[in-house]
Design a protein around this motif. Structure first.
Motif, PDB file in Angstrom:
ATOM      1  N   TYR A   1     -31.608  49.887  21.877  1.00  0.00           N
ATOM      2  CA  TYR A   1     -31.759  50.441  20.525  1.00  0.00           C
ATOM      3  C   TYR A   1     -32.274  51.887  20.591  1.00  0.00           C
ATOM      4  O   TYR A   1     -31.725  52.784  19.953  1.00  0.00           O
ATOM      5  CB  TYR A   1     -32.726  49.561  19.733  1.00  0.00           C
ATOM      6  CG  TYR A   1     -33.188  50.130  18.420  1.00  0.00           C
ATOM      7  CD1 TYR A   1     -32.310  50.231  17.340  1.00  0.00           C
ATOM      8  CD2 TYR A   1     -34.497  50.557  18.243  1.00  0.00           C
ATOM      9  CE1 TYR A   1     -32.738  50.737  16.120  1.00  0.00           C
ATOM     10  CE2 TYR A   1     -34.935  51.060  17.029  1.00  0.00           C
ATOM     11  CZ  TYR A   1     -34.051  51.154  15.975  1.00  0.00           C
ATOM     12  OH  TYR A   1     -34.469  51.664  14.773  1.00  0.00           O
TER      13      TYR A   1
ATOM     14  N   SER B   1     -28.782  56.322  12.712  1.00  0.00           N
ATOM     15  CA  SER B   1     -30.209  56.058  12.839  1.00  0.00           C
ATOM     16  C   SER B   1     -30.549  54.772  12.082  1.00  0.00           C
ATOM     17  O   SER B   1     -30.990  54.803  10.949  1.00  0.00           O
ATOM     18  CB  SER B   1     -30.964  57.264  12.270  1.00  0.00           C
ATOM     19  OG  SER B   1     -32.332  57.158  12.507  1.00  0.00           O
ATOM     20  N   LEU B   2     -30.331  53.632  12.719  1.00  0.00           N
ATOM     21  CA  LEU B   2     -30.419  52.328  12.064  1.00  0.00           C
ATOM     22  C   LEU B   2     -31.792  51.667  12.203  1.00  0.00           C
ATOM     23  O   LEU B   2     -32.524  51.941  13.140  1.00  0.00           O
ATOM     24  CB  LEU B   2     -29.404  51.368  12.707  1.00  0.00           C
ATOM     25  CG  LEU B   2     -27.928  51.734  12.645  1.00  0.00           C
ATOM     26  CD1 LEU B   2     -27.137  50.835  13.584  1.00  0.00           C
ATOM     27  CD2 LEU B   2     -27.424  51.594  11.232  1.00  0.00           C
ATOM     28  N   HIS B   3     -32.086  50.733  11.285  1.00  0.00           N
ATOM     29  CA  HIS B   3     -33.192  49.797  11.454  1.00  0.00           C
ATOM     30  C   HIS B   3     -32.889  48.971  12.700  1.00  0.00           C
ATOM     31  O   HIS B   3     -31.722  48.723  13.014  1.00  0.00           O
ATOM     32  CB  HIS B   3     -33.235  48.790  10.294  1.00  0.00           C
ATOM     33  CG  HIS B   3     -33.869  49.282   9.053  1.00  0.00           C
ATOM     34  ND1 HIS B   3     -35.227  49.351   8.901  1.00  0.00           N
ATOM     35  CD2 HIS B   3     -33.334  49.675   7.879  1.00  0.00           C
ATOM     36  CE1 HIS B   3     -35.501  49.773   7.684  1.00  0.00           C
ATOM     37  NE2 HIS B   3     -34.372  49.988   7.046  1.00  0.00           N
TER      38      HIS B   3
ATOM     39  N   ASN C   1     -29.710  55.293  19.402  1.00  0.00           N
ATOM     40  CA  ASN C   1     -29.926  55.784  18.047  1.00  0.00           C
ATOM     41  C   ASN C   1     -30.565  57.167  18.029  1.00  0.00           C
ATOM     42  O   ASN C   1     -31.226  57.565  18.977  1.00  0.00           O
ATOM     43  CB  ASN C   1     -30.856  54.833  17.284  1.00  0.00           C
ATOM     44  CG  ASN C   1     -30.122  53.704  16.647  1.00  0.00           C
ATOM     45  OD1 ASN C   1     -29.429  53.902  15.652  1.00  0.00           O
ATOM     46  ND2 ASN C   1     -30.255  52.516  17.209  1.00  0.00           N
TER      47      ASN C   1
ATOM     48  N   TYR D   1     -32.294  55.700   8.705  1.00  0.00           N
ATOM     49  CA  TYR D   1     -31.512  54.556   8.260  1.00  0.00           C
ATOM     50  C   TYR D   1     -30.151  54.948   7.699  1.00  0.00           C
ATOM     51  O   TYR D   1     -29.814  54.684   6.573  1.00  0.00           O
ATOM     52  CB  TYR D   1     -32.311  53.712   7.261  1.00  0.00           C
ATOM     53  CG  TYR D   1     -33.690  53.416   7.777  1.00  0.00           C
ATOM     54  CD1 TYR D   1     -33.861  52.767   9.000  1.00  0.00           C
ATOM     55  CD2 TYR D   1     -34.824  53.817   7.095  1.00  0.00           C
ATOM     56  CE1 TYR D   1     -35.126  52.518   9.511  1.00  0.00           C
ATOM     57  CE2 TYR D   1     -36.096  53.572   7.596  1.00  0.00           C
ATOM     58  CZ  TYR D   1     -36.231  52.919   8.804  1.00  0.00           C
ATOM     59  OH  TYR D   1     -37.481  52.679   9.311  1.00  0.00           O
ATOM     60  N   ASN D   2     -29.392  55.615   8.557  1.00  0.00           N
ATOM     61  CA  ASN D   2     -27.992  55.889   8.242  1.00  0.00           C
ATOM     62  C   ASN D   2     -27.168  55.394   9.427  1.00  0.00           C
ATOM     63  O   ASN D   2     -27.694  54.686  10.287  1.00  0.00           O
ATOM     64  CB  ASN D   2     -27.769  57.383   7.948  1.00  0.00           C
ATOM     65  CG  ASN D   2     -28.174  58.270   9.110  1.00  0.00           C
ATOM     66  OD1 ASN D   2     -28.118  57.879  10.270  1.00  0.00           O
ATOM     67  ND2 ASN D   2     -28.596  59.486   8.805  1.00  0.00           N
ATOM     68  N   ASP D   3     -25.893  55.741   9.502  1.00  0.00           N
ATOM     69  CA  ASP D   3     -25.034  55.225  10.576  1.00  0.00           C
ATOM     70  C   ASP D   3     -25.486  55.629  11.976  1.00  0.00           C
ATOM     71  O   ASP D   3     -25.188  54.950  12.943  1.00  0.00           O
ATOM     72  CB  ASP D   3     -23.579  55.684  10.367  1.00  0.00           C
ATOM     73  CG  ASP D   3     -22.919  54.901   9.248  1.00  0.00           C
ATOM     74  OD1 ASP D   3     -23.456  53.839   8.866  1.00  0.00           O
ATOM     75  OD2 ASP D   3     -21.866  55.337   8.759  1.00  0.00           O
TER      76      ASP D   3
ATOM     77  N   TRP E   1     -39.203  57.562  14.173  1.00  0.00           N
ATOM     78  CA  TRP E   1     -38.723  56.737  13.068  1.00  0.00           C
ATOM     79  C   TRP E   1     -37.277  57.090  12.770  1.00  0.00           C
ATOM     80  O   TRP E   1     -36.744  58.076  13.263  1.00  0.00           O
ATOM     81  CB  TRP E   1     -39.601  56.882  11.831  1.00  0.00           C
ATOM     82  CG  TRP E   1     -39.564  58.231  11.204  1.00  0.00           C
ATOM     83  CD1 TRP E   1     -38.653  58.694  10.311  1.00  0.00           C
ATOM     84  CD2 TRP E   1     -40.458  59.326  11.427  1.00  0.00           C
ATOM     85  NE1 TRP E   1     -38.933  59.999   9.973  1.00  0.00           N
ATOM     86  CE2 TRP E   1     -40.035  60.400  10.642  1.00  0.00           C
ATOM     87  CE3 TRP E   1     -41.595  59.479  12.225  1.00  0.00           C
ATOM     88  CZ2 TRP E   1     -40.692  61.606  10.624  1.00  0.00           C
ATOM     89  CZ3 TRP E   1     -42.243  60.692  12.197  1.00  0.00           C
ATOM     90  CH2 TRP E   1     -41.796  61.738  11.405  1.00  0.00           C
ATOM     91  N   CYS E   2     -36.640  56.275  11.935  1.00  0.00           N
ATOM     92  CA  CYS E   2     -35.222  56.446  11.593  1.00  0.00           C
ATOM     93  C   CYS E   2     -35.067  56.933  10.167  1.00  0.00           C
ATOM     94  O   CYS E   2     -35.955  56.755   9.350  1.00  0.00           O
ATOM     95  CB  CYS E   2     -34.481  55.120  11.649  1.00  0.00           C
ATOM     96  SG  CYS E   2     -34.740  54.200  13.116  1.00  0.00           S
TER      97      CYS E   2
ATOM     98  N   ASP F   1     -30.695  45.968  11.821  1.00  0.00           N
ATOM     99  CA  ASP F   1     -29.303  46.367  11.541  1.00  0.00           C
ATOM    100  C   ASP F   1     -28.570  46.696  12.833  1.00  0.00           C
ATOM    101  O   ASP F   1     -27.394  46.397  12.987  1.00  0.00           O
ATOM    102  CB  ASP F   1     -29.261  47.580  10.602  1.00  0.00           C
ATOM    103  CG  ASP F   1     -29.773  47.244   9.209  1.00  0.00           C
ATOM    104  OD1 ASP F   1     -29.692  46.061   8.821  1.00  0.00           O
ATOM    105  OD2 ASP F   1     -30.269  48.153   8.528  1.00  0.00           O
ATOM    106  N   TYR F   2     -29.286  47.322  13.765  1.00  0.00           N
ATOM    107  CA  TYR F   2     -28.696  47.637  15.073  1.00  0.00           C
ATOM    108  C   TYR F   2     -28.301  46.335  15.794  1.00  0.00           C
ATOM    109  O   TYR F   2     -27.209  46.234  16.351  1.00  0.00           O
ATOM    110  CB  TYR F   2     -29.690  48.439  15.916  1.00  0.00           C
ATOM    111  CG  TYR F   2     -29.243  48.611  17.347  1.00  0.00           C
ATOM    112  CD1 TYR F   2     -28.302  49.575  17.688  1.00  0.00           C
ATOM    113  CD2 TYR F   2     -29.736  47.790  18.348  1.00  0.00           C
ATOM    114  CE1 TYR F   2     -27.871  49.726  19.000  1.00  0.00           C
ATOM    115  CE2 TYR F   2     -29.319  47.928  19.657  1.00  0.00           C
ATOM    116  CZ  TYR F   2     -28.375  48.893  19.979  1.00  0.00           C
ATOM    117  OH  TYR F   2     -27.947  49.023  21.276  1.00  0.00           O
TER     118      TYR F   2
END
Length: 194
Positions: free
Chosen positions: A60, A34-36, A64, A30-32, A27-28, A39-40
Motif C-alpha cells: 500500500y 491516493s487511496l484509503h 500510493n 483519497y483519490n485514484d 496521509w492521503c 479501498d486499496y
C-alpha cells in the motif's frame, strides 16, 4: 499463528496503518492515486488469507501517493513556508515511494479588496521583485493576478530554489523509503500495539 477472519484482518490492518501514519506523518487525499487502505485492499483484491497485514501495508505504501506537512523542513525554511501559506498560497507536499518529494503550490487568496491586495503586493515587492511584475503593475493588470504571480515567484525564490531544500527532501525521502521497506520485516515497534 491462527488465521484471522476478514474483519479481524482489516481491523488489525487499520490499527497498524494508523500507527504507521502517525510515525511517518503521511496521509492521503483519497483519490485514484491516493487511496484509503481499505479501498486499496479492495481495488487490488488482496486476499487476507494469503497476504499478511504487514505485506499488504508495505505494498500500500509503495504504490500510493501520500502527502505530508512541513515539519521536517529546517526551522528557517519552515518559518518561510508558513509565512507564504499565510499570504494565500496553499502548498501540498507530495511523496511517492522511490520518487522525489515535490511541492504542489496553488493560490487560494483571501477575501481581500483590490486596495488591500495592492498594499500586500507593494509590501511584498520589498522582498521579491521582478521587472515583469513591476511593468504589469504600471499598466494596471489585475491586482489579484499580479499578487498570485508575485506569491508564486516569492515561493520559488524563498523555498524551492534554496539548496538546503533539496538536501532536506533527499534526507526525508530516504527515511520514508527505508521505513516503508521495513514494514513487512521489522514490525517490533508496531506489533506490540496490535
Amino acid at each position: 499463528m491462527p488465521k484471522l477472519s476478514k474483519n479481524m484482518w482489516m481491523e488489525q490492518g487499520l490499527k497498524l496503518h494508523k500507527i504507521i501514519k502517525k510515525e511517518v506523518d503521511l496521509w492521503c487525499f483519497y483519490n485514484d492515486e491516493s487511496l484509503h487502505f481499505e479501498d486499496y485492499v479492495k481495488r487490488t483484491r488482496i486476499n487476507y488469507q494469503e497476504v499478511t497485514i504487514e505485506d499488504a501495508l508495505q505494498r500500500y505504501y509503495e504504490e500510493n501517493y501520500f502527502f505530508t506537512n512541513c515539519f521536517f523542513l529546517p526551522t528557517e525554511l519552515e518559518k518561510k513556508f508558513n509565512d507564504i501559506t499565510a499570504k494565500g498560497l496553499n502548498i501540498d507536499i507530495k511523496y511517492k515511494y522511490k520518487r522525489e518529494i515535490e511541492f504542489i503550490p496553488f493560490y487560494v487568496g483571501w477575501n481581500w479588496t483590490d486596495k488591500e491586495l495592492k498594499i500586500q503586493l507593494q509590501k511584498g515587492l520589498e522582498y521579491y521583485k521582478t521587472d515583469a511584475l513591476e511593468i504589469a503593475m504600471q499598466f494596471g493588470n489585475s491586482t489579484e493576478e499580479l499578487y498570485e504571480k508575485w506569491l508564486l515567484g516569492y515561493f520559488e525564490q524563498e523555498i524551492v530554489q534554496q539548496p538546503e531544500i533539496q538536501k532536506t527532501f533527499k534526507k526525508r525521502t530516504k527515511f520514508l523509503n527505508q521505513y516503508i521497506e521495513r514494514i513487512a520485516t521489522d514490525n517490533k515497534t508496531h506489533r506490540s500495539t496490535l
